[in-house]
Scaffold this active site. Structure first.
Site, PDB file in Angstrom:
ATOM      1  N   ASP A   1       5.932  -8.563  42.031  1.00 19.44           N
ATOM      2  CA  ASP A   1       7.187  -8.666  42.779  1.00 19.44           C
ATOM      3  C   ASP A   1       7.621 -10.140  42.788  1.00 19.44           C
ATOM      4  OD1 ASP A   1       9.180  -8.183  44.844  1.00 19.44           O
ATOM      5  OD2 ASP A   1       7.738  -9.100  46.225  1.00 19.44           O
TER       6      ASP A   1
ATOM      7  N   ASP B   1      10.475 -11.796  45.152  1.00 21.96           N
ATOM      8  CA  ASP B   1      10.823 -12.409  46.441  1.00 21.96           C
ATOM      9  C   ASP B   1       9.657 -12.353  47.421  1.00 21.96           C
ATOM     10  OD1 ASP B   1      13.709 -13.075  46.081  1.00 21.96           O
ATOM     11  OD2 ASP B   1      13.828 -10.923  45.679  1.00 21.96           O
TER      12      ASP B   1
END
Ligand SMILES: [Mg+2]
Length: 295
Positions: A85, A87
């Protein structure tokens, strides 16, 4: 099943002492200590015990000491596919919150982001709502945010470069935006990136996402697709994330690591890193610090 328990501290704030390690070892009779990095990481084992049992025993023995405790199967820990991922995982920030801040609506959007990542709001609906609020923002302003307000999480490059040096395929997957993932992919050295595309007209965001929207199912589907393309079983895969839309991917991967994650994610995934930086994900795979790729 042979299990190892990995202990990882943050050397900058509180080193992993021999005293702490010995306390942990006493919770796992007959285990051996193998140091992976002095004052920072070691593993205990291998011993014949279920990972969940071992992890609980060591965690209890260490009380609240700021040490990550992760129990894993001893065999097959070095993974061949990484999905990470972006963010609040590879980056220290949420890009959409940084964009909103430029527009002066930071608090309004950050509140939606926080609730979404904790699983309290539907991901696709919350994304549409926040993107609509960005309408009118110039692409040049987005570029400026991407250049100046997206600090990498310590260890990001070392993690990706070391796994690549050992033959792994590395993919940045995000429910955020390609305007950011393309840059972060290049800065960190991922093989590929996947994210949502913001619609642009006359050099400005229209407030819409170009379909298809990467929703909360997209990351787990991407993990399965990449594994199939590489002829890998799910055992050989590693996923890393912090938000509610990462849970399915983390649970589907051979090793799913919740990194400094929201509460709902921490409750859903057995492996958690709260203290370590991203190099902790290398220690979990049994890499010693002297095997890390130079940053
Ligand atoms: Mg995230």
């Amino acid at each position: 099943m042979a299990t190892v328990v990995c202990l990882i501290a943050n050397r900058a704030t509180m080193p992993l002492t021999e005293h702490l390690v010995e306390r942990a070892r006493r919770a796992l009779p007959e285990s051996e200590i193998e140091w992976l990095a002095r004052e920072e990481a070691c593993e205990l084992g291998p011993i014949e015990i279920e990972p969940a049992t071992a992890q609980r025993a060591v965690r209890n023995a260490l009380d609240d000491a700021p040490v990550d405790v992760c129990a894993l199967p001893f065999e097959g820990r070095r993974k061949r596919l990484l999905l990470a991922d972006m963010d609040s995982t590879i980056l220290q920030v949420e890009c959409i919150d940084e964009l909103a801040d430029v527009l002066g609506i930071g608090e309004r959007i950050a509140a939606i982001t926080e609730r979404t990542m904790n699983g309290e709001l539907d991901f696709a609906q919350a994304l549409a709502e926040r993107v609509a609020l960005l309408a009118g923002l110039g692409v040049a302003q987005v570029d400026a945010v991407a250049e100046t307000r997206t600090p990498l999480t310590p260890g990001a490059r070392t993690l990706v470069q070391t796994m690549r040096a050992h033959g792994a395929h590395t993919v940045l997957v995000s429910g955020g935006f390609t305007l950011f993932t393309e840059r972060v992919r290049a800065r960190v050295g991922f093989d590929a990136d996947e994210a949502n595309t913001l619609e642009i007209a006359d050099g400005r965001l229209t407030g819409k996402v170009v379909p298809p929207v990467l929703d909360r199912h997209a990351k787990a589907q991407s993990l399965a697709r990449h594994a199939t393309e590489l002829s890998l079983s799910s055992d050989a895969t590693l996923a890393l994330g912090d938000g509610a839309n990462d849970i399915a991917m983390l649970q589907a991967a051979g090793m799913g690591v919740a990194f400094r994650a929201h509460q709902t994610v921490r409750a859903a995934v057995p492996l958690r890193l709260d203290v370590a930086d991203l190099t902790g994900v290398l220690f979990l795979q049994g890499y010693r610090r002297d095997e890390f790729a130079a940053d």
